[in-house]
Design a protein around this motif. Sequence first.
Motif, PDB file in Angstrom:
ATOM      1  N   SER A 150     -18.675-102.708 -42.919  1.00  0.00           N
ATOM      2  CA  SER A 150     -19.554-101.539 -43.109  1.00  0.00           C
ATOM      3  C   SER A 150     -18.758-100.237 -43.030  1.00  0.00           C
ATOM      4  N   ALA A 151     -17.835-100.179 -42.076  1.00  0.00           N
ATOM      5  CA  ALA A 151     -17.023 -98.963 -41.899  1.00  0.00           C
ATOM      6  C   ALA A 151     -16.085 -98.753 -43.091  1.00  0.00           C
ATOM      7  N   MET A 152     -15.554 -99.839 -43.607  1.00  0.00           N
ATOM      8  CA  MET A 152     -14.576 -99.744 -44.701  1.00  0.00           C
ATOM      9  C   MET A 152     -15.227 -99.470 -46.046  1.00  0.00           C
ATOM     10  N   THR A 153     -16.459 -99.936 -46.220  1.00  0.00           N
ATOM     11  CA  THR A 153     -17.100 -99.784 -47.533  1.00  0.00           C
ATOM     12  C   THR A 153     -17.980 -98.532 -47.635  1.00  0.00           C
ATOM     13  N   ARG A 154     -18.095 -97.794 -46.548  1.00  0.00           N
ATOM     14  CA  ARG A 154     -18.815 -96.513 -46.630  1.00  0.00           C
ATOM     15  C   ARG A 154     -17.930 -95.556 -47.422  1.00  0.00           C
ATOM     16  N   PHE A 155     -18.319 -95.260 -48.664  1.00  0.00           N
ATOM     17  CA  PHE A 155     -17.507 -94.411 -49.527  1.00  0.00           C
ATOM     18  C   PHE A 155     -17.619 -92.962 -49.084  1.00  0.00           C
ATOM     19  N   GLY A 156     -16.468 -92.298 -48.939  1.00  0.00           N
ATOM     20  CA  GLY A 156     -16.494 -90.909 -48.496  1.00  0.00           C
ATOM     21  C   GLY A 156     -16.792 -90.823 -47.014  1.00  0.00           C
ATOM     22  N   SER A 157     -17.621 -89.841 -46.617  1.00  0.00           N
ATOM     23  CA  SER A 157     -17.857 -89.580 -45.200  1.00  0.00           C
ATOM     24  C   SER A 157     -19.129 -90.253 -44.705  1.00  0.00           C
ATOM     25  N   GLY A 158     -19.097 -90.706 -43.474  1.00  0.00           N
ATOM     26  CA  GLY A 158     -20.291 -91.315 -42.909  1.00  0.00           C
ATOM     27  C   GLY A 158     -20.013 -92.021 -41.604  1.00  0.00           C
ATOM     28  N   TRP A 159     -20.924 -92.902 -41.254  1.00  0.00           N
ATOM     29  CA  TRP A 159     -20.876 -93.590 -39.967  1.00  0.00           C
ATOM     30  C   TRP A 159     -21.203 -95.073 -40.144  1.00  0.00           C
ATOM     31  N   ALA A 160     -20.547 -95.926 -39.346  1.00  0.00           N
ATOM     32  CA  ALA A 160     -20.929 -97.337 -39.238  1.00  0.00           C
ATOM     33  C   ALA A 160     -21.709 -97.501 -37.938  1.00  0.00           C
ATOM     34  N   TRP A 161     -22.706 -98.388 -37.961  1.00  0.00           N
ATOM     35  CA  TRP A 161     -23.622 -98.524 -36.813  1.00  0.00           C
ATOM     36  C   TRP A 161     -23.909 -99.978 -36.464  1.00  0.00           C
ATOM     37  N   LEU A 162     -24.129-100.208 -35.186  1.00  0.00           N
ATOM     38  CA  LEU A 162     -24.829-101.397 -34.709  1.00  0.00           C
ATOM     39  C   LEU A 162     -26.163-100.881 -34.200  1.00  0.00           C
ATOM     40  N   VAL A 163     -27.260-101.424 -34.723  1.00  0.00           N
ATOM     41  CA  VAL A 163     -28.585-100.969 -34.297  1.00  0.00           C
ATOM     42  C   VAL A 163     -29.440-102.144 -33.847  1.00  0.00           C
ATOM     43  N   SER A 173     -24.312 -98.840 -42.468  1.00  0.00           N
ATOM     44  CA  SER A 173     -23.686 -97.519 -42.435  1.00  0.00           C
ATOM     45  C   SER A 173     -24.629 -96.481 -43.011  1.00  0.00           C
ATOM     46  N   THR A 174     -24.332 -95.226 -42.716  1.00  0.00           N
ATOM     47  CA  THR A 174     -25.117 -94.095 -43.242  1.00  0.00           C
ATOM     48  C   THR A 174     -24.143 -93.092 -43.859  1.00  0.00           C
ATOM     49  N   PRO A 175     -24.587 -92.338 -44.867  1.00  0.00           N
ATOM     50  CA  PRO A 175     -23.723 -91.323 -45.452  1.00  0.00           C
ATOM     51  C   PRO A 175     -23.752 -90.018 -44.655  1.00  0.00           C
ATOM     52  N   ASN A 176     -22.690 -89.238 -44.811  1.00  0.00           N
ATOM     53  CA  ASN A 176     -22.632 -87.887 -44.231  1.00  0.00           C
ATOM     54  C   ASN A 176     -22.923 -87.913 -42.733  1.00  0.00           C
ATOM     55  N   GLN A 177     -23.916 -87.127 -42.256  1.00  0.00           N
ATOM     56  CA  GLN A 177     -24.268 -87.154 -40.835  1.00  0.00           C
ATOM     57  C   GLN A 177     -25.638 -87.785 -40.622  1.00  0.00           C
ATOM     58  N   SER A 185     -33.493 -92.606 -43.722  1.00  0.00           N
ATOM     59  CA  SER A 185     -32.329 -93.502 -43.699  1.00  0.00           C
ATOM     60  C   SER A 185     -32.699 -94.904 -44.190  1.00  0.00           C
ATOM     61  N   GLU A 186     -31.807 -95.472 -44.988  1.00  0.00           N
ATOM     62  CA  GLU A 186     -32.007 -96.849 -45.452  1.00  0.00           C
ATOM     63  C   GLU A 186     -31.828 -97.814 -44.274  1.00  0.00           C
ATOM     64  N   PRO A 191     -29.859 -96.875 -32.316  1.00  0.00           N
ATOM     65  CA  PRO A 191     -28.402 -96.998 -32.292  1.00  0.00           C
ATOM     66  C   PRO A 191     -27.875 -97.591 -30.975  1.00  0.00           C
ATOM     67  N   LEU A 192     -27.002 -98.578 -31.105  1.00  0.00           N
ATOM     68  CA  LEU A 192     -26.326 -99.155 -29.934  1.00  0.00           C
ATOM     69  C   LEU A 192     -24.854 -98.776 -29.916  1.00  0.00           C
ATOM     70  N   LEU A 193     -24.270 -98.674 -31.117  1.00  0.00           N
ATOM     71  CA  LEU A 193     -22.839 -98.372 -31.237  1.00  0.00           C
ATOM     72  C   LEU A 193     -22.627 -97.653 -32.564  1.00  0.00           C
ATOM     73  N   ALA A 194     -21.729 -96.682 -32.569  1.00  0.00           N
ATOM     74  CA  ALA A 194     -21.459 -95.940 -33.801  1.00  0.00           C
ATOM     75  C   ALA A 194     -19.978 -95.656 -33.941  1.00  0.00           C
ATOM     76  N   LEU A 195     -19.537 -95.625 -35.175  1.00  0.00           N
ATOM     77  CA  LEU A 195     -18.156 -95.254 -35.470  1.00  0.00           C
ATOM     78  C   LEU A 195     -18.138 -94.190 -36.563  1.00  0.00           C
ATOM     79  N   ASP A 196     -17.503 -93.083 -36.254  1.00  0.00           N
ATOM     80  CA  ASP A 196     -17.341 -91.970 -37.193  1.00  0.00           C
ATOM     81  C   ASP A 196     -16.225 -92.328 -38.170  1.00  0.00           C
ATOM     82  N   VAL A 197     -16.557 -92.418 -39.461  1.00  0.00           N
ATOM     83  CA  VAL A 197     -15.510 -92.706 -40.448  1.00  0.00           C
ATOM     84  C   VAL A 197     -15.236 -91.516 -41.374  1.00  0.00           C
TER      85      VAL A 197
END
Length: 231
Positions: A150-163, A173-177, A185-186, A191-197
């Motif tokens: 999820s973190a690697m395939t988020r194109f451009g800026s965004g976040w990967a999440w465990l929810v 993942s989500t785009p932008n902020q 949000s799709e 949220p349990l865990l997030a990674l800023d990509v």
Amino acid sequence: MESIGRRRFVKQTVTAAAALAVPASAFAELIPTALQFSQVALPYAANALEPNIDALTMEIHYGKHHAAYIKNVNDAIAGENITFTTEKDFFANTSKLSAKARNNGGGAWNHNFFWQVMKPNGGMPTGKIADAINGAFGSVDKFKEQFTQSAMTRFGSGWAWLVKDGNTLKVGSTPNQDNPMMDLSELKGTPLLALDVWEHAYYLKYQNKRNEYVANWWNVVNWDEVAKRLN
Ligand code: MN3
């Protein structure tokens, strides 16, 4: 000792005087005040996550990027007369907000969350969070693979999440902020865990190698904080 006693006496006197005066502003407490975002204190030193996340990146990320999101969302709330009183309502109604409120509100909240789910020497999930991950993904390794994907395939800026979504755990993942609490949000859930990509999260140390940033980031996940949010 004497000066502490005197200070306490002065404080009590001032408080008593204020209570007697009953200024008009006392009634303002009865009117719900609009939400204000504030920046959490960084729970560790800026260099504490070295070598996985370097100190300069942390200083700029926390002190400049995140601080700006906080200031800008509060400006938007004041300037646009946004009257939601809780973060929950703010995000449940994001589709009705301006781009400024949406982007900076997400940036304010997401980073507050991100700092708290990291710590030096993160280790591995144990106990109930390990059980929940094993139940949902088969194993911790399989979960890490999916989250990394999820973190690697988020194109451009965004976040990967465990929810947590109902009784299941999901990654995405989500785009932008954007975040999974936003009505538009799709990916939805708690949220349990997030990674800023965003590149600002890793570019100084890792340049284009997002994969290395993600791989090393697992060393600093604060699983106790993740587990707390499972309740
Ligand atoms: Mn960021």
